[in-house]
Structures are given as structure tokens and as C-alpha cells.
Design a protein around this motif. Structure first.
Motif, PDB file in Angstrom:
ATOM      1  N   ALA A 154      40.960  54.557  36.827  1.00 29.42           N
ATOM      2  CA  ALA A 154      41.461  53.323  36.236  1.00 29.42           C
ATOM      3  C   ALA A 154      40.990  52.138  37.073  1.00 29.42           C
ATOM      4  O   ALA A 154      40.740  52.268  38.278  1.00 29.42           O
ATOM      5  CB  ALA A 154      42.991  53.355  36.171  1.00 29.42           C
ATOM      6  N   ALA A 155      40.853  50.990  36.441  1.00 32.73           N
ATOM      7  CA  ALA A 155      40.282  49.811  37.099  1.00 32.73           C
ATOM      8  C   ALA A 155      41.002  49.470  38.404  1.00 32.73           C
ATOM      9  O   ALA A 155      40.367  49.042  39.374  1.00 32.73           O
ATOM     10  CB  ALA A 155      40.312  48.624  36.143  1.00 32.73           C
ATOM     11  N   GLU A 156      42.311  49.659  38.445  1.00 30.56           N
ATOM     12  CA  GLU A 156      43.067  49.271  39.640  1.00 30.56           C
ATOM     13  C   GLU A 156      42.802  50.183  40.841  1.00 30.56           C
ATOM     14  O   GLU A 156      43.210  49.868  41.969  1.00 30.56           O
ATOM     15  CB  GLU A 156      44.580  49.255  39.349  1.00 30.56           C
ATOM     16  N   HIS A 157      42.119  51.300  40.632  1.00 33.92           N
ATOM     17  CA  HIS A 157      41.823  52.222  41.739  1.00 33.92           C
ATOM     18  C   HIS A 157      40.361  52.165  42.182  1.00 33.92           C
ATOM     19  O   HIS A 157      39.948  52.965  43.025  1.00 33.92           O
ATOM     20  CB  HIS A 157      42.159  53.660  41.334  1.00 33.92           C
ATOM     21  N   ARG A 158      39.580  51.239  41.664  1.00 32.19           N
ATOM     22  CA  ARG A 158      38.136  51.250  41.904  1.00 32.19           C
ATOM     23  C   ARG A 158      37.667  50.354  43.050  1.00 32.19           C
ATOM     24  O   ARG A 158      36.502  50.402  43.415  1.00 32.19           O
ATOM     25  CB  ARG A 158      37.401  50.830  40.619  1.00 32.19           C
ATOM     26  N   GLN A 159      38.543  49.557  43.613  1.00 32.87           N
ATOM     27  CA  GLN A 159      38.097  48.556  44.588  1.00 32.87           C
ATOM     28  C   GLN A 159      37.996  49.089  46.015  1.00 32.87           C
ATOM     29  O   GLN A 159      37.102  48.703  46.755  1.00 32.87           O
ATOM     30  CB  GLN A 159      39.061  47.358  44.565  1.00 32.87           C
ATOM     31  N   ARG A 160      38.918  49.955  46.399  1.00 33.09           N
ATOM     32  CA  ARG A 160      38.996  50.340  47.817  1.00 33.09           C
ATOM     33  C   ARG A 160      39.579  51.743  47.930  1.00 33.09           C
ATOM     34  O   ARG A 160      40.594  52.056  47.316  1.00 33.09           O
ATOM     35  CB  ARG A 160      39.888  49.338  48.564  1.00 33.09           C
ATOM     36  N   TRP A 161      38.931  52.598  48.739  1.00 33.21           N
ATOM     37  CA  TRP A 161      39.441  53.932  49.026  1.00 33.21           C
ATOM     38  C   TRP A 161      39.704  54.031  50.531  1.00 33.21           C
ATOM     39  O   TRP A 161      38.839  53.740  51.344  1.00 33.21           O
ATOM     40  CB  TRP A 161      38.447  55.013  48.634  1.00 33.21           C
ATOM     41  N   ARG A 162      40.899  54.471  50.889  1.00 32.01           N
ATOM     42  CA  ARG A 162      41.280  54.588  52.299  1.00 32.01           C
ATOM     43  C   ARG A 162      41.440  56.060  52.658  1.00 32.01           C
ATOM     44  O   ARG A 162      42.138  56.805  51.975  1.00 32.01           O
ATOM     45  CB  ARG A 162      42.591  53.838  52.553  1.00 32.01           C
ATOM     46  N   LEU A 163      40.789  56.470  53.748  1.00 28.50           N
ATOM     47  CA  LEU A 163      40.874  57.854  54.185  1.00 28.50           C
ATOM     48  C   LEU A 163      42.271  58.152  54.712  1.00 28.50           C
ATOM     49  O   LEU A 163      42.784  57.442  55.581  1.00 28.50           O
ATOM     50  CB  LEU A 163      39.843  58.128  55.284  1.00 28.50           C
ATOM     51  N   LEU A 171      26.306  40.718  39.074  1.00 28.01           N
ATOM     52  CA  LEU A 171      26.591  42.109  39.398  1.00 28.01           C
ATOM     53  C   LEU A 171      27.723  42.177  40.413  1.00 28.01           C
ATOM     54  O   LEU A 171      27.580  41.716  41.548  1.00 28.01           O
ATOM     55  CB  LEU A 171      25.342  42.787  39.957  1.00 28.01           C
ATOM     56  N   ASN A 172      28.843  42.760  40.017  1.00 23.80           N
ATOM     57  CA  ASN A 172      29.987  42.900  40.906  1.00 23.80           C
ATOM     58  C   ASN A 172      30.035  44.335  41.420  1.00 23.80           C
ATOM     59  O   ASN A 172      30.610  45.217  40.782  1.00 23.80           O
ATOM     60  CB  ASN A 172      31.282  42.546  40.168  1.00 23.80           C
ATOM     61  N   LEU A 173      29.425  44.571  42.570  1.00 24.32           N
ATOM     62  CA  LEU A 173      29.381  45.922  43.121  1.00 24.32           C
ATOM     63  C   LEU A 173      30.754  46.434  43.521  1.00 24.32           C
ATOM     64  O   LEU A 173      30.966  47.649  43.612  1.00 24.32           O
ATOM     65  CB  LEU A 173      28.443  45.968  44.327  1.00 24.32           C
ATOM     66  N   ALA A 174      31.718  45.524  43.739  1.00 17.96           N
ATOM     67  CA  ALA A 174      33.050  45.945  44.147  1.00 17.96           C
ATOM     68  C   ALA A 174      33.729  46.796  43.078  1.00 17.96           C
ATOM     69  O   ALA A 174      34.593  47.616  43.387  1.00 17.96           O
ATOM     70  CB  ALA A 174      33.911  44.726  44.468  1.00 17.96           C
ATOM     71  N   THR A 175      33.351  46.616  41.817  1.00 15.72           N
ATOM     72  CA  THR A 175      33.932  47.431  40.748  1.00 15.72           C
ATOM     73  C   THR A 175      33.161  48.720  40.534  1.00 15.72           C
ATOM     74  O   THR A 175      33.630  49.612  39.833  1.00 15.72           O
ATOM     75  CB  THR A 175      33.962  46.645  39.430  1.00 15.72           C
ATOM     76  N   LEU A 176      31.971  48.824  41.116  1.00 15.72           N
ATOM     77  CA  LEU A 176      31.149  50.025  40.979  1.00 15.72           C
ATOM     78  C   LEU A 176      31.279  50.940  42.184  1.00 15.72           C
ATOM     79  O   LEU A 176      31.312  52.168  42.043  1.00 15.72           O
ATOM     80  CB  LEU A 176      29.674  49.632  40.819  1.00 15.72           C
ATOM     81  N   ILE A 177      31.342  50.340  43.378  1.00 20.38           N
ATOM     82  CA  ILE A 177      31.403  51.108  44.621  1.00 20.38           C
ATOM     83  C   ILE A 177      32.640  50.666  45.403  1.00 20.38           C
ATOM     84  O   ILE A 177      32.681  49.549  45.912  1.00 20.38           O
ATOM     85  CB  ILE A 177      30.150  50.877  45.485  1.00 20.38           C
ATOM     86  N   PRO A 178      33.648  51.504  45.520  1.00 17.16           N
ATOM     87  CA  PRO A 178      34.827  51.113  46.289  1.00 17.16           C
ATOM     88  C   PRO A 178      34.496  50.995  47.776  1.00 17.16           C
ATOM     89  O   PRO A 178      33.660  51.735  48.301  1.00 17.16           O
ATOM     90  CB  PRO A 178      35.812  52.256  46.032  1.00 17.16           C
ATOM     91  N   GLU A 179      35.143  50.074  48.436  1.00 18.15           N
ATOM     92  CA  GLU A 179      34.983  49.945  49.888  1.00 18.15           C
ATOM     93  C   GLU A 179      35.637  51.136  50.573  1.00 18.15           C
ATOM     94  O   GLU A 179      36.774  51.501  50.258  1.00 18.15           O
ATOM     95  CB  GLU A 179      35.623  48.650  50.370  1.00 18.15           C
ATOM     96  N   ARG A 180      34.926  51.755  51.487  1.00 18.18           N
ATOM     97  CA  ARG A 180      35.459  52.910  52.211  1.00 18.18           C
ATOM     98  C   ARG A 180      36.129  52.439  53.497  1.00 18.18           C
ATOM     99  O   ARG A 180      35.498  51.816  54.351  1.00 18.18           O
ATOM    100  CB  ARG A 180      34.333  53.888  52.540  1.00 18.18           C
ATOM    101  N   GLN A 181      37.412  52.758  53.646  1.00 20.16           N
ATOM    102  CA  GLN A 181      38.179  52.344  54.816  1.00 20.16           C
ATOM    103  C   GLN A 181      38.606  53.562  55.618  1.00 20.16           C
ATOM    104  O   GLN A 181      39.181  54.509  55.079  1.00 20.16           O
ATOM    105  CB  GLN A 181      39.410  51.543  54.387  1.00 20.16           C
TER     106      GLN A 181
END
Length: 379
Positions: free
Chosen positions: A258-267, A224-234
Motif C-alpha cells: 500500500a502507498a503508505e508503506h512504500r516510503q521507508r523500511w526500517r530494519l 520522477l519521484n524515486l521515493a515512491t519506487l524505492i523505500p529508504e533503507r534505515q
């Protein structure tokens, strides 16, 4: 689809890799010999499963998992649900849920929904779906896998769970082709074919079941790769505040990117941190790449839009047909482009003759409104 067989009519072949089967066998040995284990040789009881899971999953979901396992009927075995779960039943249920196709998954999910034979009512599917969504929020919180998406509550609020469950159910089609459109459909029959079709068209259900198994039972967690399901919040160092979104809302929105936007979200901007100045917003969100704009109004409604490219302050529309609008509360939904025009994104400020404000897919939020409205505004 539409030609489902019972587990007793199929010859079961485990789909686990050898190293995965070893881990499955190890867990079964723990369950069958540990505290609360069954007195029957080579089986385990509901008490043993609850003792292993402890507080990681709600009791209702542990019972659903256990009942689906003990109801597995293997070829050549005695008919009827067994009192305890055997090694073969344990392996078969997990193999179908984690590795099976939609037909195979539906055979076990049907047993999780109800012990009765034949079609189930839509209200039973609704209760199962709500329990499943609740369990996902619960286990992710318990295992501390929220990846920065914390709220003031310990778990996601009931409204969010119900909204996501309702969204998943809205994709269900009954035998006559009608969709689940609300409470008036709760009495409708759902046979095996309906459940199989639902699992095929709504992959979130299978994904949530895998989260419950991997994180609830602590089994095959590397799968289970949670990094593709839940982006890290920065959030910028030294700044902290509770997000308008909870982990369930994030999972739902992230699945539409898209897959390239699912890993990390920055405020980039929040009225809580940066004030309610429209010029501040423009200065912080421009030239930053694709972006989610999120608003919560004074009535508690949460909505927004996804911009597919960097915002620019200019008197022309921007973006492309991968932009979309969304709603989180009181209901979850995504609204994609209709093709009516190319008015995907618009951001302008400080002009005397051209319109000023922020627009997404034809809906405008002017800067004056942002200054006066006490709502949260996050990007």
C-alpha cells in the motif's frame, strides 16, 4: 487496444507542458551542437547521444533509445528511418514514452525492440526486457540513487535481473491468449497488439523506461519521484551490513505494498546483527506495525512474507487478506491469499501446549529451525 496505428498514421501533438518542452528543447540543442553532434543541420547522431549519456546507461540501451527516435515517421515527412534524429522525432518519441497511453508507448517500444517491420519474436522482447532491467540497475547505481540498498557487488547480480525480466515477461499474452511460460515460447510472434496489451497490464515496463530517460538523460528529473519506487533503507546507527535484497528486488516488492508503506523500511531484526535466537526475534518484531519477513536459505533461495499488522506473541492467528507471501530467488513472484482460511499470521513462543514458531499464510518456520539454519533472516 487492438487497433494500433503507426506513428506515420497519427497526427502528433506534444504532450509536454510548456516548461517541460523548454527543457526538452534545451537538451536537443545540446545534443545537436555538442561534441559528436551531427553534421546535418538541426539533428543529432548516436555518437552525440552516447557522449551526453557517458557511463550512465549501458551502450545497448543508448542505441535502442536512439534507434527508436530515428525510426519515428511523422505525418507529412519522408518515409523510412532517417540517418539522424530531428527535433520533431526527439520530441515525439519522448512524449509518447513519458506521457503517452499504452498504445502510444507501444509504438516507440516496438521500434526499440527491432528495426524490422511486422511482428517480432518473443525472444526479441525478452532481450529488450533484460536490457531494460539491466539499465535500471545500472543507472540507479551510477547516479547513486539506491537509497541505502547496497550490495557487495557494484550492480545487481545477473540472476536478479533475469528473475525480474522473467517475471515481467510472464504477464505477456500472445494472440491466442496463452501466456509466456518459458523458453518454449521464445519463437512465438508478438505483434503490435500484443506489445500494447503487455504495456497496459505490466506498468513496470513504462516505469523502468521513465527511470532510464529521466536518470539516464538527466531530463525532467523532477517528474520522477524515486521515493515512491524505492523505500529508504534505515538501519540503527552504528550498524551496517549488506542486504539480502538488491534494488530491483526492492522495487518489485515495494510495488505490491500500500502507498503508505512504500516510503521507508526500517530494519528490526537480522541474524547477522542480532544472532539466531528466536526469542530475540520475537522481542524485536512485535508491536512494530506492518512488516516484511525475509529469509535466505543455505541453497541461496530468497523468500518471505508481508504481515499487514503488528506481530503479537499469542496462540491465535492474526492479520487479514492483505498479507502475502513472495519469492525473490530463484524467481520473483507474489502469492496472495486464496480465501481458503484466515491463517494469515501466527507467532508464538514459550508455550507448553500450543504450537511455537512463526507462520505466514500457512507456512511455518519453527524456532528450532532458526537456531540451527545458518540462513540470513531479516525483518
Amino acid at each position: 487496444m487492438g487497433n494500433s496505428k503507426s506513428l506515420s498514421e497519427q497526427k502528433f501533438c506534444p504532450q509536454f507542458l510548456p516548461e517541460e518542452q523548454t527543457e526538452v528543447d534545451k537538451l536537443f540543442n545540446i545534443l545537436s551542437s555538442g561534441k559528436g553532434g551531427s553534421t546535418a543541420y538541426g539533428t543529432f547522431s548516436l555518437e552525440a547521444l552516447k557522449s551526453h549519456v557517458r557511463e550512465a546507461l549501458p551502450a545497448e540501451m543508448v542505441t535502442r533509445l536512439y534507434d527508436s527516435m530515428r525510426r519515428v515517421k511523422l505525418t507529412g515527412k519522408a518515409q523510412g528511418p532517417s540517418e539522424h534524429v530531428s527535433r520533431e522525432q526527439f520530441t515525439a518519441a519522448l512524449s509518447y514514452l513519458l506521457k503517452g497511453n499504452s498504445e502510444e508507448k507501444s509504438l516507440v517500444v516496438r521500434k526499440m525492440i527491432s528495426a524490422e517491420e511486422g511482428p517480432v519474436k518473443a525472444r526479441e522482447v525478452q532481450k529488450f526486457t533484460e536490457d531494460l532491467v539491466c539499465s535500471v540497475a545500472h543507472v540507479l547505481t551510477h547516479r547513486r540513487e539506491l537509497r541505502g540498498w547496497t550490495r557487495s557487488q557494484a550492480t545487481a547480480p545477473p540472476a536478479s535481473m533475469q528473475a525480474l525480466a522473467a517475471q515481467l515477461l510472464s504477464e505477456m499474452k500472445f494472440q491466442d491468449g496463452q501466456k509466456f511460460l518459458g523458453p518454449q515460447w521464445l519463437g512465438q510472434d508478438c505483434d503490435q497488439t500484443v506489445i500494447e496489451d503487455w504495456l497496459f497490464r505490466v506498468p513496470h515496463v513504462a516505469t523502468f523506461l521513465s527511470i532510464v530517460i529521466h536518470k539516464g538523460l538527466l531530463l525532467l528529473c523532477s517528474s520522477l519521484n524515486l521515493a515512491t519506487l524505492i523505500p529508504e533503507r534505515q538501519v540503527d546507527q552504528g550498524q551496517h551490513f549488506e542486504s539480502v535484497l538488491d534494488v530491483l528486488s526492492v522495487i518489485y516488492l515495494n510495488s505490491h505494498l500500500a502507498a503508505e508503506h512504500r516510503q521507508r523500511w526500517r530494519l528490526l531484526f537480522s541474524t547477522q546483527l542480532h544472532g539466531q535466537s528466536f526469542s530475540q526475534l520475537c522481542g524485536r518484531v512485535t508491536y512494530q506495525g506492518p512488516c516484511l519477513v525475509l529469509l535466505e536459505d543455505s541453497d541461496g533461495q530468497v523468500f518471505g512474507g508481508f504481515s499487514s499488522c503488528s506481530w503479537e506473541v499469542k496462540p491465535q492467528f492474526q492479520g487479514d487478506n492483505t498479507c502475502f507471501l513472495f519469492s525473490i530467488a530463484p524467481r520473483m513472484a507474489v502469492y496472495t491469499h486464496t480465501g481458503y482460511n484466515n491463517h494469515y499470521m501466527y507467532l508464538n513462543h514459550g508455550q507448553q501446549t500450543m504450537p511455537n514458531g512463526l507462520e505466514a499464510s500457512g507456512r511455518t518456520r519453527h524456532s528450532e529451525g532458526l537456531r540451527e539454519d545458518p540462513s540470513n533472516y531479516d525483518t
